[in-house]
Scaffold this motif. Structure first.
Motif, PDB file in Angstrom:
ATOM      1  N   GLU A  32       0.827  -1.204   0.000  1.00 22.28           N
ATOM      2  CA  GLU A  32       0.000   0.000   0.000  1.00 22.28           C
ATOM      3  C   GLU A  32       0.864   1.257   0.000  1.00 22.28           C
ATOM      4  O   GLU A  32       0.538   2.255  -0.655  1.00 22.28           O
TER       5      GLU A  32
ATOM      6  N   THR B 203       2.109   2.107  -3.514  1.00 25.23           N
ATOM      7  CA  THR B 203       1.084   2.341  -4.534  1.00 25.23           C
ATOM      8  C   THR B 203       0.680   3.810  -4.484  1.00 25.23           C
ATOM      9  O   THR B 203       0.109   4.262  -3.476  1.00 25.23           O
ATOM     10  N   PRO B 204       0.969   4.593  -5.545  1.00 22.78           N
ATOM     11  CA  PRO B 204       0.723   6.044  -5.506  1.00 22.78           C
ATOM     12  C   PRO B 204      -0.707   6.419  -5.124  1.00 22.78           C
ATOM     13  O   PRO B 204      -0.921   7.402  -4.410  1.00 22.78           O
ATOM     14  N   THR B 205      -1.682   5.638  -5.583  1.00 20.58           N
ATOM     15  CA  THR B 205      -3.080   5.995  -5.313  1.00 20.58           C
ATOM     16  C   THR B 205      -3.525   5.625  -3.903  1.00 20.58           C
ATOM     17  O   THR B 205      -4.593   6.054  -3.455  1.00 20.58           O
ATOM     18  N   LYS B 206      -2.723   4.833  -3.194  1.00 18.45           N
ATOM     19  CA  LYS B 206      -3.112   4.388  -1.859  1.00 18.45           C
ATOM     20  C   LYS B 206      -2.143   4.827  -0.768  1.00 18.45           C
ATOM     21  O   LYS B 206      -2.442   4.690   0.419  1.00 18.45           O
TER      22      LYS B 206
ATOM     23  N   GLN C 180      -3.234   7.040   2.165  1.00 18.18           N
ATOM     24  CA  GLN C 180      -4.073   6.436   3.194  1.00 18.18           C
ATOM     25  C   GLN C 180      -3.212   5.856   4.321  1.00 18.18           C
ATOM     26  O   GLN C 180      -3.547   5.976   5.504  1.00 18.18           O
TER      27      GLN C 180
END
Length: 257
Positions: free
Chosen positions: A86, A89-92, A95
């Motif tokens: 996670e 992962t750039p999009t996560k 978070q």
């Protein structure tokens, strides 16, 4: 001021929440891995009893005990190498980085998941697997003795768990440091370091004239006595803590960046 201190201090409640989150995010991969490996070992263990094509000298769970231990080691290292996917992962990543928890809580949750929880679940699974295979063997052969049930409370398994814990700490660092192919890259680092250590070790012997010393090799044999074993465990524990500390520093740097 007190609120700031409490946020920066290690909190058991926050640790448990991060731990639960880590387990939930990785549970699908865990379930698939356990079912795949467990199913494979189960088939290998019971196939000789339902087919006459196989002639195994060690029938039952004894035939798959060593592969089960091997998959315990390999599976844990693979899962550890992906535990921070996670983060990479750039999009996560945001978070994970914005979780209301300290870096220590995040790194210890990942370590605890990959060592304690994984080991307990795996050992329990191997125990159940051994009972299933031995039951099928007894039903098909009519011979119930010996009923070989896996015992995780032996010195051999304890040493295996300690060895796994050591390598797991290295893969934890690799999981934080590398962005892709974490398992293979960490493995290459371990191989490269080992080869380099062996090379310089032998060079040192050649320089000091120890390579041809018969007395030296006798001393090495003496060095395998209990005190040497204790020293090995102490050094291993120290290195494990060092790799966990380096993982913490690397994760902290990523959060600051």
């Amino acid at each position: 001021m007190s609120t700031s201190k409490s946020i920066n201090q290690f909190s058991l409640d926050r640790f448990l929440l991060v731990l639960k989150r880590t387990i939930v995010l990785n549970q699908r991969m865990w379930v698939i891995g356990f079912l795949s490996v467990g199913g494979f070992l189960l088939v290998v263990g019971i196939l000789p009893f339902i087919s006459n094509m196989f002639n195994i000298t060690r029938p039952g769970f004894a035939a798959v005990r060593e592969p089960a231990i091997f998959f315990y080691m390999l599976g844990g290292l693979v899962l550890t190498s992906m535990i921070f996917s996670e983060l990479h992962t750039p999009t996560k990543a945001f978070q994970f980085l914005t979780l209301p928890s300290t870096t220590w809580e995040k790194i210890t949750a990942a370590w605890f998941t990959g060592t304690v929880i994984y080991t307990v679940v795996t050992m329990a699974s191997i125990f159940v697997l051994s009972a299933m295979i031995e039951t099928v063997k007894g039903i098909n052969t009519g011979v119930w003795s010996p009923f070989f049930i896996f015992n995780p409370f032996t010195s051999e398994i304890f040493s295996t768990i300690l060895l796994y814990t050591f390598y797991q700490s290295i893969y934890l660092l690799g999981a934080v440091y590398f962005h892709k192919n974490n398992f293979l890259k960490t493995l290459l680092v371990i191989i490269g370091f080992s080869l380099g250590f062996i090379f310089f070790f032998n060079i040192g012997f050649l320089i000091f004239g120890l390579a041809q010393s018969e007395e030296f090799f006798i001393n090495i044999q003496i060095g395998s006595q209990p005190w040497f074993v204790y020293a090995k465990y102490i050094i291993g524990t120290g290195l494990t803590m060092l790799f966990i500390w380096l993982s913490y520093l690397q994760l902290k740097n990523k959060q600051v960046a």
